[in-house]
Design a protein around this motif. Structure first.
Motif, PDB file in Angstrom:
ATOM      1  N   TYR A 150       9.459  45.360 -57.429  1.00  0.00           N
ATOM      2  CA  TYR A 150       8.235  44.651 -57.031  1.00  0.00           C
ATOM      3  C   TYR A 150       8.587  43.202 -56.728  1.00  0.00           C
ATOM      4  CZ  TYR A 150       5.706  48.640 -58.889  1.00  0.00           C
ATOM      5  OH  TYR A 150       5.233  49.912 -59.115  1.00  0.00           O
ATOM      6  N   ASP A 151       8.038  42.684 -55.649  1.00  0.00           N
ATOM      7  CA  ASP A 151       8.213  41.276 -55.277  1.00  0.00           C
ATOM      8  C   ASP A 151       6.854  40.610 -55.462  1.00  0.00           C
ATOM      9  OD1 ASP A 151       8.851  38.821 -54.211  1.00  0.00           O
ATOM     10  OD2 ASP A 151       9.162  39.536 -52.169  1.00  0.00           O
ATOM     11  N   VAL A 152       6.785  39.654 -56.387  1.00  0.00           N
ATOM     12  CA  VAL A 152       5.532  38.975 -56.709  1.00  0.00           C
ATOM     13  C   VAL A 152       5.646  37.530 -56.237  1.00  0.00           C
ATOM     14  CG1 VAL A 152       3.895  38.377 -58.536  1.00  0.00           C
ATOM     15  CG2 VAL A 152       5.283  40.468 -58.732  1.00  0.00           C
ATOM     16  N   GLU A 153       4.700  37.118 -55.394  1.00  0.00           N
ATOM     17  CA  GLU A 153       4.723  35.763 -54.838  1.00  0.00           C
ATOM     18  C   GLU A 153       3.670  34.912 -55.540  1.00  0.00           C
ATOM     19  OE1 GLU A 153       5.234  34.988 -50.470  1.00  0.00           O
ATOM     20  OE2 GLU A 153       3.206  34.212 -50.723  1.00  0.00           O
ATOM     21  N   PHE A 154       4.102  33.716 -55.987  1.00  0.00           N
ATOM     22  CA  PHE A 154       3.223  32.787 -56.693  1.00  0.00           C
ATOM     23  C   PHE A 154       3.009  31.532 -55.862  1.00  0.00           C
ATOM     24  CE2 PHE A 154       5.252  35.341 -59.942  1.00  0.00           C
ATOM     25  CZ  PHE A 154       4.216  35.635 -60.809  1.00  0.00           C
ATOM     26  N   LYS A 155       1.790  30.980 -55.951  1.00  0.00           N
ATOM     27  CA  LYS A 155       1.473  29.708 -55.281  1.00  0.00           C
ATOM     28  C   LYS A 155       2.302  28.602 -55.911  1.00  0.00           C
ATOM     29  CE  LYS A 155      -3.069  30.242 -55.879  1.00  0.00           C
ATOM     30  NZ  LYS A 155      -4.483  29.929 -56.029  1.00  0.00           N
ATOM     31  N   ARG A 156       2.883  27.779 -55.067  1.00  0.00           N
ATOM     32  CA  ARG A 156       3.596  26.593 -55.497  1.00  0.00           C
ATOM     33  C   ARG A 156       3.365  25.508 -54.464  1.00  0.00           C
ATOM     34  NH1 ARG A 156       3.528  28.773 -59.617  1.00  0.00           N
ATOM     35  NH2 ARG A 156       5.238  29.363 -60.954  1.00  0.00           N
ATOM     36  N   VAL A 157       3.493  24.261 -54.877  1.00  0.00           N
ATOM     37  CA  VAL A 157       3.395  23.157 -53.928  1.00  0.00           C
ATOM     38  C   VAL A 157       4.601  23.277 -52.999  1.00  0.00           C
ATOM     39  CG1 VAL A 157       3.422  20.659 -53.660  1.00  0.00           C
ATOM     40  CG2 VAL A 157       2.191  21.696 -55.574  1.00  0.00           C
ATOM     41  N   GLY A 158       4.374  23.178 -51.722  1.00  0.00           N
ATOM     42  CA  GLY A 158       5.451  23.376 -50.749  1.00  0.00           C
ATOM     43  C   GLY A 158       5.605  24.856 -50.459  1.00  0.00           C
ATOM     44  N   LYS A 159       6.772  25.385 -50.770  1.00  0.00           N
ATOM     45  CA  LYS A 159       7.058  26.798 -50.513  1.00  0.00           C
ATOM     46  C   LYS A 159       6.697  27.639 -51.736  1.00  0.00           C
ATOM     47  CE  LYS A 159      10.933  29.572 -48.672  1.00  0.00           C
ATOM     48  NZ  LYS A 159      10.509  30.815 -49.052  1.00  0.00           N
TER      49      LYS A 159
END
Length: 159
Positions: A135-144
Protein backbone atom coordinates in the motif's frame (compact mmCIF):
# COMPACT_ATOMS: atom_id res chain seq x y z
CA UNK A 1 -27.99 19.83 -66.77
CA UNK A 2 -27.63 23.15 -68.60
CA UNK A 3 -29.37 24.81 -65.66
CA UNK A 4 -26.72 23.48 -63.27
CA UNK A 5 -23.88 24.53 -65.55
CA UNK A 6 -25.11 28.09 -65.50
CA UNK A 7 -24.61 28.43 -61.70
CA UNK A 8 -21.53 30.32 -60.63
CA UNK A 9 -20.46 27.63 -58.18
CA UNK A 10 -20.37 25.08 -60.99
CA UNK A 11 -18.26 27.42 -63.09
CA UNK A 12 -15.93 28.00 -60.14
CA UNK A 13 -15.30 24.28 -59.63
CA UNK A 14 -15.00 23.76 -63.35
CA UNK A 15 -12.20 26.35 -63.40
CA UNK A 16 -10.28 25.01 -60.39
CA UNK A 17 -10.58 21.30 -61.08
CA UNK A 18 -7.36 20.37 -62.75
CA UNK A 19 -5.38 17.16 -62.19
CA UNK A 20 -2.28 19.20 -61.30
CA UNK A 21 -4.22 21.04 -58.61
CA UNK A 22 -5.61 17.79 -57.18
CA UNK A 23 -2.09 16.34 -56.97
CA UNK A 24 -0.85 19.48 -55.25
CA UNK A 25 -3.71 19.38 -52.75
CA UNK A 26 -3.01 15.69 -52.07
CA UNK A 27 0.65 16.39 -51.27
CA UNK A 28 -0.39 19.31 -49.07
CA UNK A 29 -2.66 16.94 -47.15
CA UNK A 30 0.11 14.37 -46.74
CA UNK A 31 2.63 16.87 -45.43
CA UNK A 32 0.49 19.24 -43.41
CA UNK A 33 -2.72 17.51 -42.43
CA UNK A 34 -2.08 13.78 -42.23
CA UNK A 35 -1.54 12.29 -38.78
CA UNK A 36 2.06 12.33 -37.63
CA UNK A 37 3.91 9.04 -37.50
CA UNK A 38 6.49 10.30 -34.98
CA UNK A 39 4.79 8.31 -32.18
CA UNK A 40 3.86 5.37 -34.38
CA UNK A 41 4.97 2.25 -32.63
CA UNK A 42 5.82 4.05 -29.40
CA UNK A 43 3.03 2.31 -27.52
CA UNK A 44 3.02 -0.96 -29.53
CA UNK A 45 5.26 -2.99 -27.20
CA UNK A 46 3.50 -1.69 -24.09
CA UNK A 47 0.07 -2.43 -25.58
CA UNK A 48 1.13 -6.00 -26.38
CA UNK A 49 2.48 -6.50 -22.84
CA UNK A 50 -0.67 -4.98 -21.36
CA UNK A 51 -2.94 -7.24 -23.45
CA UNK A 52 -1.04 -10.34 -22.32
CA UNK A 53 -1.05 -9.16 -18.71
CA UNK A 54 -4.64 -7.92 -18.57
CA UNK A 55 -6.60 -9.63 -21.38
CA UNK A 56 -9.88 -8.51 -19.80
CA UNK A 57 -8.79 -4.87 -19.30
CA UNK A 58 -11.35 -2.47 -20.78
CA UNK A 59 -11.73 1.27 -21.51
CA UNK A 60 -8.01 1.79 -21.99
CA UNK A 61 -6.61 5.31 -22.19
CA UNK A 62 -2.88 5.58 -23.01
CA UNK A 63 -0.55 8.52 -22.46
CA UNK A 64 3.07 9.31 -21.74
CA UNK A 65 3.62 10.35 -18.12
CA UNK A 66 5.96 13.06 -16.82
CA UNK A 67 8.72 10.47 -16.23
CA UNK A 68 8.67 9.38 -19.88
CA UNK A 69 6.92 6.09 -19.14
CA UNK A 70 3.81 4.89 -20.91
CA UNK A 71 0.74 4.88 -18.70
CA UNK A 72 -2.60 3.20 -19.28
CA UNK A 73 -5.76 3.79 -17.30
CA UNK A 74 -8.16 0.87 -17.57
CA UNK A 75 -11.01 -0.99 -15.93
CA UNK A 76 -10.89 -4.57 -14.74
CA UNK A 77 -13.88 -6.27 -13.13
CA UNK A 78 -15.52 -2.87 -12.64
CA UNK A 79 -12.54 -1.30 -10.85
CA UNK A 80 -10.24 1.43 -12.17
CA UNK A 81 -6.52 0.72 -12.46
CA UNK A 82 -3.41 2.40 -13.81
CA UNK A 83 -0.38 0.53 -15.14
CA UNK A 84 3.03 1.89 -16.17
CA UNK A 85 5.36 0.50 -18.83
CA UNK A 86 8.78 1.64 -20.00
CA UNK A 87 9.40 2.61 -23.64
CA UNK A 88 10.45 -0.99 -24.40
CA UNK A 89 7.06 -2.25 -23.22
CA UNK A 90 8.32 -3.68 -19.92
CA UNK A 91 5.80 -3.54 -17.09
CA UNK A 92 6.78 -1.34 -14.13
CA UNK A 93 3.76 -1.31 -11.84
CA UNK A 94 -0.01 -1.41 -11.53
CA UNK A 95 -1.97 0.72 -9.05
CA UNK A 96 -5.54 1.25 -7.95
CA UNK A 97 -6.97 3.71 -5.46
CA UNK A 98 -8.39 2.23 -2.27
CA UNK A 99 -10.32 3.61 0.69
CA UNK A 100 -9.19 3.69 4.31
CA UNK A 101 -11.73 0.98 5.07
CA UNK A 102 -10.06 -1.29 2.46
CA UNK A 103 -6.78 -1.32 4.41
CA UNK A 104 -6.15 -4.25 6.75
CA UNK A 105 -6.56 -3.22 10.38
CA UNK A 106 -2.87 -3.91 11.06
CA UNK A 107 -1.94 -1.28 8.43
CA UNK A 108 -4.52 1.17 9.79
CA UNK A 109 -3.10 0.74 13.31
CA UNK A 110 0.48 1.36 12.16
CA UNK A 111 -0.56 4.52 10.31
CA UNK A 112 -2.58 5.88 13.24
CA UNK A 113 0.35 5.22 15.61
CA UNK A 114 2.72 7.41 13.56
CA UNK A 115 0.66 9.87 11.53
CA UNK A 116 -2.53 11.89 11.57
CA UNK A 117 -5.08 9.94 9.55
CA UNK A 118 -6.68 13.24 8.48
CA UNK A 119 -3.48 14.15 6.59
CA UNK A 120 -3.98 11.27 4.13
CA UNK A 121 -4.59 12.55 0.60
CA UNK A 122 -4.48 9.23 -1.28
CA UNK A 123 -4.16 5.50 -0.66
CA UNK A 124 -3.19 3.09 -3.43
CA UNK A 125 -2.81 -0.65 -3.72
CA UNK A 126 0.39 -1.20 -5.73
CA UNK A 127 1.85 -4.20 -7.52
CA UNK A 128 5.45 -3.28 -8.47
CA UNK A 129 7.89 -5.29 -10.61
CA UNK A 130 10.64 -5.29 -7.95
CA UNK A 131 8.90 -4.33 -4.69
CA UNK A 132 5.93 -6.67 -5.01
CA UNK A 133 2.51 -5.78 -3.59
CA UNK A 134 2.04 -3.06 -0.98
CA UNK A 135 0.00 0.00 0.00
CA UNK A 136 1.23 3.49 -0.86
CA UNK A 137 -0.20 6.10 1.52
CA UNK A 138 0.24 9.78 0.65
CA UNK A 139 0.18 12.43 3.39
CA UNK A 140 -0.26 16.20 3.09
CA UNK A 141 2.95 18.10 3.68
CA UNK A 142 4.05 21.66 3.05
CA UNK A 143 5.64 21.63 -0.40
CA UNK A 144 5.72 18.08 -1.72
CA UNK A 145 3.42 15.46 -0.18
CA UNK A 146 5.01 12.47 1.55
CA UNK A 147 4.50 8.86 0.45
CA UNK A 148 4.84 6.00 2.90
CA UNK A 149 4.73 2.40 1.70
CA UNK A 150 3.37 -0.43 3.86
CA UNK A 151 3.40 -4.16 3.35
CA UNK A 152 0.10 -6.00 3.73
CA UNK A 153 1.28 -7.04 7.20
CA UNK A 154 1.74 -3.41 8.27
CA UNK A 155 5.53 -3.17 8.00
CA UNK A 156 6.81 0.21 6.76
CA UNK A 157 8.70 -0.45 3.54
CA UNK A 158 9.75 3.07 2.60
CA UNK A 159 9.10 6.64 3.65
Amino acid sequence: MEHIKSHSIYKFFERIYRPELMILLYFFYLTACAPSNSNKGKFDEAVETFQRQYPNGKDTDWEEDDKGNLEVNFQLKGEKYRADYDLNGNWIETEKSVKWSDLPSVVQNKIEAEYDKDDITEIEWVDHKTKGKFYDVEFKRVGKNMDVEYSFSGQKIME
